[in-house]
Structures are given as structure tokens and as C-alpha cells.
Scaffold this active site. Structure first.
Site, short mmCIF file in Angstrom:
data_model
loop_
_atom_site.label_atom_id
_atom_site.label_comp_id
_atom_site.label_asym_id
_atom_site.label_seq_id
_atom_site.Cartn_x
_atom_site.Cartn_y
_atom_site.Cartn_z
NE ARG A 35 -10.35 8.00 -2.72
CZ ARG A 35 -11.68 8.15 -2.66
NH1 ARG A 35 -12.26 9.06 -3.40
NH2 ARG A 35 -12.40 7.37 -1.88
CE1 TYR A 60 -13.30 -7.08 1.95
CE2 TYR A 60 -11.50 -8.61 1.54
CZ TYR A 60 -11.98 -7.43 2.10
OH TYR A 60 -11.14 -6.61 2.79
NE ARG A 91 -4.30 -1.19 0.30
CZ ARG A 91 -5.39 -1.17 1.09
NH1 ARG A 91 -5.54 -0.21 1.96
NH2 ARG A 91 -6.29 -2.09 0.97
NE ARG A 149 -7.17 5.98 2.28
CZ ARG A 149 -7.94 5.05 2.82
NH1 ARG A 149 -9.16 5.34 3.17
NH2 ARG A 149 -7.48 3.84 3.02
CG ASP A 168 -9.13 -3.13 -4.02
OD1 ASP A 168 -8.54 -2.45 -3.17
OD2 ASP A 168 -9.85 -4.11 -3.73
O1 CP3 Z 1 -0.27 -1.58 -2.49
C1 CP3 Z 1 -0.54 -0.69 -3.31
O2 CP3 Z 1 -0.12 0.47 -3.22
C2 CP3 Z 1 -1.35 -1.08 -4.54
C3 CP3 Z 1 -2.75 -0.93 -4.48
C4 CP3 Z 1 -3.62 -1.81 -3.58
C5 CP3 Z 1 -4.83 -1.31 -3.03
N1 CP3 Z 1 -5.47 -2.37 -2.43
C6 CP3 Z 1 -5.31 0.06 -3.15
C7 CP3 Z 1 -6.39 0.56 -2.26
C8 CP3 Z 1 -3.51 -3.16 -3.23
C9 CP3 Z 1 -2.37 -4.14 -3.50
C10 CP3 Z 1 -4.69 -3.50 -2.52
C11 CP3 Z 1 -4.97 -4.85 -2.03
C12 CP3 Z 1 -6.15 -5.07 -1.19
N2 CP3 Z 1 -7.38 -4.48 -1.30
C13 CP3 Z 1 -6.22 -6.03 -0.15
C14 CP3 Z 1 -5.13 -6.98 0.25
C15 CP3 Z 1 -4.07 -6.34 1.04
C16 CP3 Z 1 -4.47 -5.88 2.40
O3 CP3 Z 1 -4.43 -4.67 2.63
O4 CP3 Z 1 -4.79 -6.73 3.23
C17 CP3 Z 1 -7.51 -5.96 0.40
C18 CP3 Z 1 -8.03 -6.80 1.55
C19 CP3 Z 1 -8.24 -4.98 -0.35
C20 CP3 Z 1 -9.66 -4.59 -0.18
C21 CP3 Z 1 -9.80 -3.17 0.14
N3 CP3 Z 1 -9.66 -2.13 -0.75
C22 CP3 Z 1 -10.11 -2.61 1.41
C23 CP3 Z 1 -10.34 -3.42 2.68
C24 CP3 Z 1 -10.17 -1.22 1.24
C25 CP3 Z 1 -10.60 -0.21 2.27
C26 CP3 Z 1 -9.60 -0.04 3.33
C27 CP3 Z 1 -8.95 1.28 3.18
O5 CP3 Z 1 -7.73 1.33 3.33
O6 CP3 Z 1 -9.69 2.26 2.93
C28 CP3 Z 1 -9.83 -0.93 -0.10
C29 CP3 Z 1 -9.73 0.40 -0.72
C30 CP3 Z 1 -8.35 0.76 -1.20
N4 CP3 Z 1 -7.56 -0.09 -1.95
C31 CP3 Z 1 -7.67 1.99 -1.02
C32 CP3 Z 1 -6.45 1.87 -1.69
C33 CP3 Z 1 -5.39 2.93 -1.86
C34 CP3 Z 1 -8.22 3.23 -0.31
C35 CP3 Z 1 -9.03 3.97 -1.35
C36 CP3 Z 1 -9.34 5.42 -1.06
O7 CP3 Z 1 -10.41 5.66 -0.48
O8 CP3 Z 1 -8.58 6.29 -1.50
#
Ligand code: CP3
Length: 356
Positions: free
Chosen positions: A34, A151, A21, A25, A70
Site C-alpha cells: 500500500r 453511497y 475484511r 491495513r 470494493d
Molecule cells: O473483506 C475483504 O478482505 C475483501 C475486500 C473488501 C474491501 N471492502 C476492501 C477495502 C470488501 C469485501 C469491502 C466491502 C466494502 N467496501 C463495504 C461493505 C462491508 C463493510 O465494511 O461494511 C463497504 C461499505 C465498502 C466501502 C468502503 N471501502 C469504505 C467505507 C472504505 C473506507 C473505510 C476504510 O476501512 O478505510 C473502503 C476502502 C477499503 N475497502 C479498504 C479496504 C482494504 C481500505 C483501503 C486502504 O486505504 O488501504
């Protein structure tokens, strides 16, 4: 390339470093974009996704750039309506019965139309591999079948996977059909990412650590193997991440992954003793440690490096993703502490231990 060297157990002066990640943000330049676009728009427009993937790389110069996307878009395009809300992602119709399952289909994986396919990630990967200097790796990724299924069954996830664990016991045969379908799609999806230019592929089985060993061996590991085998066939190294993996580490080592990505609970040296030589290990600073002052971050990072300095297959990373309000200075301190390491000679290369 430092990252690929680590995957082959050939670390030299210092190990490679990147952060799960690393785009997101905590970066003001991310928040600027964003503010005008939804998360889905950012992921599915390759212009934006490439820009956002590169933001942390420009600032900090990590050794790997992970594509911005994602894990949940794949089940999304297989027919499960998905929304991203302020509280996180949610599948609108949780999957509980075989009628729900029958609505899922094979994905059109290559369409660039965001409502139809996952082609946007493929296009972003192609562009990233052209734009990122050869010294740095470009990483693709997917969710592992168990985590995607969790999920789908839960709808949304917070603390646990109780509904999913109940489903595994109530509907084991349906669970296996669902996991099999997801595993085939994930394998195909990762192969397409490899062909689009990803140097290595990470499989996120974030929630599989909530299973006991027996259930992990039945419902998670076999499907990780299917996806990871597809990566091996594509000739690329793979990374497997499971959060809370202390009790299943030896099983993960049998998954076929080239590198295991560990959460922060287990010291890496202990993990190395348990899995033996040959596999790469990635991790595992607690993401919360980045809320300490930069000096403390440097110290914690140095301790990791000291512990793993003679390890030829080590990749420096966090134990999970960067948390949203993390100070960027701490990320800088983390990356710099690794890059400042010189002359940390790793053990002599034993060709028998290297990967092909
Ligand atoms: O790592 C990176 O920089 C690449 C991008 C990436 C995202 N999600 C962007 C994202 C990757 C590799 C993921 C994987 C992901 N997504 C996982 C597995 C890894 C982990 O964290 O356990 C999971 C479970 C998800 C599902 C997901 N997507 C969740 C639970 C959330 C909300 C949580 C949060 O942090 O808000 C997301 C949204 C998400 N995916 C964001 C980002 C940058 C936040 C989006 C925003 O509102 O700007």
C-alpha cells in the site's frame, strides 16, 4: 470443503472460519504494498489483488479467501465518478434528481480496463480459484442495492444515511428506479463472479439496518432478493450481511440467502431460535474484541463455539470487518481457537434441512 458444508447445514468436526475484511491495513505485508500503490491500483491490478487476497490466508489459513476489491466500483463503472480519499470513498456528484439518475447507465461489467469495467475482479477470482487449495472456498461479493444507492445519494457515508432516508420519502419513485437498476446490475455482476470461479457470493447491505422494518421491506429486501436470486440461478450459495439487523432478522431470512451474516449485537443462539433451522448463520464476534489480549480472544471465540457447537450451519466470523489497527496476533488467536476444536460433533444430519 468446510465452508460449502456449512452452507448445506453439514458441519462436521468444526465450523469453517474466515473474517470480513481479512485483507487490509492491519497486516504489515499489506501496508508494504500500500505504501507504493493506491487502493484503486491494488484492486484493479489482478497481480496485486490476488497477492493481497492471499496474504491473510498464507498467515492464518482461514477456510475462505475473499477476493480483494470494493463494493463501490460497480456504481463507479455505471457512470458515478468515485474517489478514494484518506477519509474513505466518495462519489463526486451525489445523486439527488432524475437528471443525476439519467447519467447512470448499464455497466460494461467485463472490461479489464479499470476505468471501464469490473473485469479485474473476475480475473482475480479466476486466478484465486486456480491458486487456492480446494479445501478453502473462494468468495466473491457485491454491495446490495440499498447500500450502493445510499453511497450514491449521500456522496460519502459516516454515521448515518439521513440524506438517503430523506430521498426515499421525497423521491420514492426515483428511489425505486435507482434500486431496480442497481439490483439488475448486481445480479448480473454476481453471476459473472460465480462463473469466474467464486464458490459462494456475499452481498453486503451494510447500511440497510438503519431503516425501520417497513422501509427495509420496501427499499432493501426486494432488491436483495433480485441479486440473491441471480446467485441461486448460478447454482452457488449466498451470504447476506446487514449491520444492525436485530429488528429485521426474520425479513432477512426471507431474502433467499443461504447464510445470514450477523453483527455482534444479538447472541447467535437467539438468532437461531428466531430464524429456525435450514439457513446458515455467520458471525459474530465484535471486531473490537480483537483488541483484547490473545488469551481473551481465544476465550471469547470458545464461547461462540460452545454456544453454536451443535449447529450444523454455522460459519465463524466477526460481526463486521476487521478494524485497521487490529493486532495480527489476535486474528491468529481467533482462527486458531476454531481450528483447534476437534470432536465438536454437530447434530445428526437431517436431510430435510439440508439445501439442495
Ligand atoms: O473483506 C475483504 O478482505 C475483501 C475486500 C473488501 C474491501 N471492502 C476492501 C477495502 C470488501 C469485501 C469491502 C466491502 C466494502 N467496501 C463495504 C461493505 C462491508 C463493510 O465494511 O461494511 C463497504 C461499505 C465498502 C466501502 C468502503 N471501502 C469504505 C467505507 C472504505 C473506507 C473505510 C476504510 O476501512 O478505510 C473502503 C476502502 C477499503 N475497502 C479498504 C479496504 C482494504 C481500505 C483501503 C486502504 O486505504 O488501504
Amino acid at each position: 470443503m468446510l465452508f460449502l458444508n456449512a452452507c448445506k447445514n453439514r458441519n462436521g468436526d468444526r465450523p469453517p472460519v474466515w473474517l470480513m475484511r481479512q485483507a487490509g491495513r492491519y497486516l504489515p505485508e499489506y501496508r508494504t504494498i500500500r505504501a507504493t500503490k493506491s487502493f484503486v491500483e491494488m484492486c484493479t491490478d489482478p497481480d496485486v489483488a490476488v497477492e493481497v487476497s492471499l496474504q491473510p490466508f498464507r498467515r492464518f489459513g482461514m477456510d475462505a479467501v475473499i477476493v480483494f476489491y470494493d463494493i463501490l466500483f460497480l456504481p463507479g463503472v455505471m457512470g458515478a465518478p468515485l474517489v478514494f480519499t484518506d477519509e474513505g470513498p466518495r462519489f463526486e456528484r451525489p445523486l439527488r434528481t432524475s437528471a443525476d439518475f439519467d447519467r447512470l447507465g448499464r455497466a460494461d461489467l467485463t472490461s479489464l480496463d479499470p476505468s471501464k469495467g469490473t473485469g479485474a475482479i473476475l480475473e482475480s477470482l479466476r486466478r484465486l480459484r486456480r491458486e487456492v487449495p480446494r479445501e478453502a472456498a473462494v468468495l466473491g461479493f457485491a454491495g446490495a442495492p440499498f447500500t450502493l444507492a445510499a453511497y450514491l445519494v449521500e456522496g460519502r457515508l459516516g454515521q448515518g444515511v439521513d440524506r438517503m432516508r430523506r430521498f426515499l420519502n421525497e423521491e420514492p419513485r426515483l428511489a425505486h428506479r435507482l434500486l431496480e437498476l442497481l439490483a439488475q446490475a448486481t445480479g448480473e455482476y454476481l453471476s459473472l463472479q460465480a462463473a469466474a470461479g467464486a464458490d459462494a457470493l456475499q452481498l453486503f447491505d451494510t447500511w440497510a439496518g438503519l431503516l425501520d422494518r417497513k422501509d427495509y421491506a420496501e427499499f432493501a429486501l426486494p432488491y436483495e432478493k433480485i441479486a440473491l436470486e441471480a446467485v441461486a440461478r448460478a447454482g452457488k450459495p449466498s451470504i447476506l450481511f446487514v449491520n444492525g439487523c436485530t429488528h429485521i432478522l426474520e425479513d432477512m431470512a426471507a431474502s433467499g440467502a443461504s447464510v445470514l451474516s450477523l453483527d455482534w449485537r444479538l447472541p447467535l443462539r437467539t438468532a437461531r431460535e428466531r430464524v429456525g433451522a435450514g439457513l446458515g448463520l455467520q458471525g459474530n464476534l465484535d471486531p473490537a474484541a480483537l483488541f483484547a489480549a490473545p488469551d481473551a480472544v481465544r476465550q471469547r471465540t470458545s464461547s461462540l463455539l460452545d454456544a453454536m457447537s451443535s449447529d450444523p450451519g454455522y460459519v465463524v466470523n466477526l460481526g463486521h470487518g476487521v478494524l485497521p489497527e487490529t493486532p495480527p496476533e489476535s486474528v491468529e488467536a481467533f482462527v486458531e481457537a476454531v481450528k483447534a476444536r476437534k470432536g465438536v460433533r454437530t447434530a445428526a444430519l437431517d436431510p430435510a434441512r439440508g439445501l439442495p
